[in-house]
Design a protein around this motif. Structure first.
Motif, short mmCIF file in Angstrom:
data_model
loop_
_atom_site.label_atom_id
_atom_site.label_comp_id
_atom_site.label_asym_id
_atom_site.label_seq_id
_atom_site.Cartn_x
_atom_site.Cartn_y
_atom_site.Cartn_z
N UNK A 377 41.19 -6.20 -23.55
CA UNK A 377 40.82 -7.12 -22.47
C UNK A 377 39.96 -8.27 -23.00
N UNK A 378 39.39 -8.13 -24.19
CA UNK A 378 38.63 -9.24 -24.77
C UNK A 378 39.54 -10.39 -25.16
N UNK A 379 40.84 -10.14 -25.25
CA UNK A 379 41.79 -11.20 -25.58
C UNK A 379 42.38 -11.86 -24.34
N UNK A 380 42.03 -11.35 -23.15
CA UNK A 380 42.68 -11.78 -21.92
C UNK A 380 41.80 -12.73 -21.12
N UNK A 381 42.44 -13.63 -20.39
CA UNK A 381 41.73 -14.55 -19.49
C UNK A 381 41.02 -13.73 -18.42
N UNK A 382 39.74 -14.00 -18.22
CA UNK A 382 38.91 -13.33 -17.22
C UNK A 382 38.79 -11.83 -17.48
N UNK A 383 39.19 -11.40 -18.66
CA UNK A 383 39.14 -9.98 -19.03
C UNK A 383 39.88 -9.10 -18.02
N UNK A 414 42.22 -14.28 -29.63
CA UNK A 414 40.77 -14.21 -29.64
C UNK A 414 40.14 -15.58 -29.87
N UNK A 415 40.68 -16.33 -30.80
CA UNK A 415 40.13 -17.67 -31.07
C UNK A 415 40.26 -18.55 -29.84
N UNK A 416 41.37 -18.44 -29.13
CA UNK A 416 41.56 -19.22 -27.90
C UNK A 416 40.50 -18.86 -26.87
N UNK A 417 40.24 -17.55 -26.72
CA UNK A 417 39.24 -17.12 -25.75
C UNK A 417 37.84 -17.59 -26.15
N UNK A 418 37.51 -17.53 -27.43
CA UNK A 418 36.20 -17.97 -27.89
C UNK A 418 35.99 -19.46 -27.63
N UNK A 419 37.01 -20.25 -27.87
CA UNK A 419 36.89 -21.69 -27.65
C UNK A 419 36.84 -22.02 -26.17
N UNK A 420 37.39 -21.10 -25.33
CA UNK A 420 37.42 -21.38 -23.89
C UNK A 420 36.14 -20.94 -23.19
N UNK A 421 35.65 -19.73 -23.50
CA UNK A 421 34.48 -19.22 -22.75
C UNK A 421 33.22 -19.08 -23.60
N UNK A 422 33.31 -19.29 -24.93
CA UNK A 422 32.15 -19.31 -25.84
C UNK A 422 31.36 -18.00 -25.84
N UNK A 423 32.00 -16.91 -25.45
CA UNK A 423 31.32 -15.61 -25.42
C UNK A 423 31.58 -14.89 -26.75
N UNK A 424 30.66 -15.10 -27.69
CA UNK A 424 30.81 -14.49 -29.02
C UNK A 424 30.11 -13.13 -28.99
N UNK A 425 30.82 -12.09 -28.53
CA UNK A 425 30.19 -10.77 -28.39
C UNK A 425 30.61 -9.84 -29.51
N UNK A 426 30.02 -8.66 -29.52
CA UNK A 426 30.24 -7.72 -30.61
C UNK A 426 31.68 -7.26 -30.70
N UNK A 427 32.32 -7.01 -29.56
CA UNK A 427 33.70 -6.51 -29.59
C UNK A 427 34.65 -7.55 -30.19
N UNK A 428 34.52 -8.78 -29.76
CA UNK A 428 35.40 -9.83 -30.27
C UNK A 428 35.19 -10.05 -31.77
N UNK A 429 33.92 -10.09 -32.18
CA UNK A 429 33.64 -10.31 -33.59
C UNK A 429 34.12 -9.13 -34.42
N UNK A 479 20.42 -24.90 -18.98
CA UNK A 479 21.68 -24.61 -18.30
C UNK A 479 22.85 -24.56 -19.29
N UNK A 480 22.74 -25.32 -20.37
CA UNK A 480 23.82 -25.36 -21.37
C UNK A 480 23.21 -25.64 -22.74
N UNK A 481 23.46 -24.76 -23.68
CA UNK A 481 22.98 -24.94 -25.05
C UNK A 481 24.08 -25.63 -25.87
N UNK A 482 23.78 -25.87 -27.15
CA UNK A 482 24.80 -26.47 -28.01
C UNK A 482 26.03 -25.58 -28.09
N UNK A 483 25.84 -24.25 -27.96
CA UNK A 483 27.00 -23.36 -27.98
C UNK A 483 27.89 -23.63 -26.77
N UNK A 484 27.28 -23.76 -25.60
CA UNK A 484 28.07 -24.00 -24.39
C UNK A 484 28.80 -25.34 -24.43
#
Length: 578
Positions: A377-383, A414-429, A479-484
């Motif tokens: 689900x980490x690869x899916x839109x909206x999980x 996974x790369x697509x999801x990271x670029x879309x939602x910027x959620x760099x979590x342990x499972x994805x990494x 509200x938004x960092x450089x990551x966001x």
């Protein structure tokens, strides 16, 4: 050995242990029992066989004569059926209930007319006496409608003997099963001659398939046939073999069988084969703990066992055991075999342990034993499970079990999801790290590696430091960092944004140094250490990064961000100090 042949052998072993119904029978959901006296009159109200309480009562499984396939035709079952056939009543519109009930009565008069068995004679007496209006006159429960119904003599109820279990009924059913004048042929599964199955039994319980069941082998269009053959003659499989493989597969697909797990859209079943049944059972239990039968959580016990196996601490692995794993997915009216793997149990265990080791990362995820579903689900839109890319689950599981490279669609998703939602979590990494190791033969670090000189990894580390500088200067309430704002571009086209981020960091560092010179020095030391590792004489910010480097970017960012660089409690942020 083919998947169907392996299922036939599994059926034969289970049939010898009495775990599956005999040829011509199947496990069906039965809701109610009608008891009859010797003349065929019902004794009391129907008995509710459902399990549970209140509105959650569900019909349990019972071995009954195998039903025929129903499409638009009227086809009664032998000595059992839903109430539309057996009693002529239904809760729905029931446009042809009268024809269905009449066909049920006529067929049974023809099937059982010459029998002298007391139970079968009582049943004939019941269908001769019964009229659909009696259902309301007798006050039988409305919730009985549309459930499957079986019959029994009242005197046999205590012994659990139903009419279809009586020897005379079994003999009659056996004659009916063999009465079809099907041509003889050489079975492709068993190699023995026998009546060829024209239609194969349906497979039920596959996620996404029709609730009434679907087929693995079927020919319903002229384009699928050859040399004038019809239906099953195009792939001759005996009726006994077709029944065996379908019964075994349906048994494994049952929710509480302990042999199935849902991986994305692939309903996956597994079983072990060995001369020693105890060794096979132990291997199946171990596999269940490793795979995790719950869709949403893994099993810590299975993870611990894998780690013990990988380190050599676990030596009590059953020998002489062969493990079979099949992945099924719906494909219109049929089922497709996404993968079939048969291998020595220890070999598959070794491959799964290696996969588990490749996923290890520090700091790790909250769930120490994530299931395949949780990873997918980490690869899916909206999980969401329905957004998992088709075929991805089956291809990934097949790669794990066979030791093949992982599907590259896993990396791109996974790369697509990271670029879309910027959620760099342990499972994805962790997944990205495992792909780098398996597919690119890289020694991807488990935790922060101060010596790694890969440009993608260094840029990820640098990006994390810039984010920490911004947070130290402006406080955590941004509200938004450089990551966001810039993660997607920074990880794919660094030269577009890194110069701007670097210039902004100069201002942020000045703000930090105004109130905390030591922390500013620490940040500058980190940036200098990272920049020194980059290739000398080249622009440190390349125009673009390939997928592999983008995966390393995420890995470097994750490691650097979790390197425990925090301001002490007595050292407020610059904005708060002002």
């Amino acid at each position: 050995m083919s998947a169907l042949a392996a299922l036939v052998r599994a059926y034969e072993r289970m049939a010898a242990r009495g775990e599956v119904p005999a040829f011509g029978f199947s496990q069906e959901k039965i809701g109610f029992l009608i008891c009859l006296d010797a003349t065929g009159m019902p004794v009391g109200a129907p008995i509710d066989l459902r399990q549970g309480t209140g509105n959650r009562r569900v019909a349990g499984l019972m071995a009954v004569p195998q039903p025929g396939k129903r499409t638009s035709a009227i086809a009664p079952n032998f000595l059992w059926d839903k109430t539309a056939y057996t009693l002529g009543v239904t809760a729905g519109a029931g446009r042809r209930v009268a024809q269905e009930h009449e066909a049920f009565a006529q067929r049974h008069r023809a099937w059982l007319g010459g029998s002298d068995d007391a139970g079968l004679r009582a049943f004939l007496g019941f269908i001769a006496w019964w009229r659909p209006p009696l259902f309301a006159e007798l006050g039988w429960p409305q919730e009985m409608m549309d459930h499957n119904v079986v019959f029994a003599l009242d005197r046999d109820r205590a012994a659990g003997l139903h009419l279809h279990d009586r020897p005379a009924a079994r003999e009659a059913w056996a004659r009916l099963c063999l009465s079809d004048d099907r041509p003889q042929g050489l079975c492709l599964i068993t190699g023995r001659r026998g009546p060829v199955a024209r239609l194969h039994p349906t497979i039920k319980g596959v996620w996404g398939a029709q609730s009434s069941g679907a087929s693995i082998v079927s020919f319903n269009l002229d384009a699928f046939t050859s040399y004038g053959h019809e239906q099953g003659d195009n792939a001759p499989i005996s009726e006994a073999a077709a029944f065996a493989y379908c019964t075994a597969l349906n048994h494994f697909l049952e929710p509480d069988s302990g042999h199935r797990i849902q991986i994305g859209d692939a309903s996956t079943v597994f079983w072990a084969e060995a001369e020693d049944s105890a060794a096979a059972a132990a291997a199946e239990a171990f596999t269940a703990s490793v795979f995790g039968l719950d869709d949403t959580a893994g099993t810590p016990a299975g993870t611990a066992a894998l780690e013990a196996f990988a380190t050599g601490a676990l030596r009590a692995v059953p020998e002489g055991v062969r493990l079979h794993v099949i992945g099924l997915a719906p494909n219109a009216a049929r089922l497709s075999l996404r993968f079939y793997v048969q291998e020595d149990f220890a070999v598959i265990l070794h491959r799964f342990a290696a996969h588990h080791a490749r996923l290890r990362i520090l700091p790790g995820p909250k769930d120490a034993a994530p299931s395949m579903w949780r990873l997918l689900v980490e690869t899916a839109v909206l999980r969401k499970s329905e957004n998992i890319q088709p075929n991805l689950a089956g291809e990934w599981m097949r790669a794990i079990l066979t030791g093949a490279p992982y599907p590259l669609t896993l990396l791109s998703s996974l790369i697509t999801r990271l670029r879309a939602d910027h959620d760099v979590n342990a499972l994805r990494v962790a997944i990205l790290k495992s792909i780098l190791i398996k597919n690119f033969r890289m020694e991807a670090p488990m935790s922060l590696d101060h010596a790694c000189k890969d440009s993608g990894y260094l840029l990820g580390r640098l990006f994390a430091v810039y984010e920490q500088i911004q947070l130290a200067a402006l406080g955590p309430g941004l509200h938004a960092t450089v990551k966001d704002k810039f993660y997607g571009t920074a990880s794919a086209q660094p030269r577009k944004v890194f110069p701007y981020i670097d210039s902004s960091a100069v201002n942020h560092l000045a703000r930090v140094g105004k109130h905390n010179p030591a922390r500013r020095f620490d940040f500058e030391r980190q940036i200098g250490g990272i920049m020194e590792l980059m290739a000398p004489g080249e622009n440190p910010f390349p125009v673009s990064l390939p997928d592999r480097s983008q995966a390393l970017f995420a890995l470097g960012y994750y490691h650097q961000r979790h390197d425990a660089i925090h301001a002490p409690a007595d050292m407020p942020f610059a904005e708060a100090a002002e």
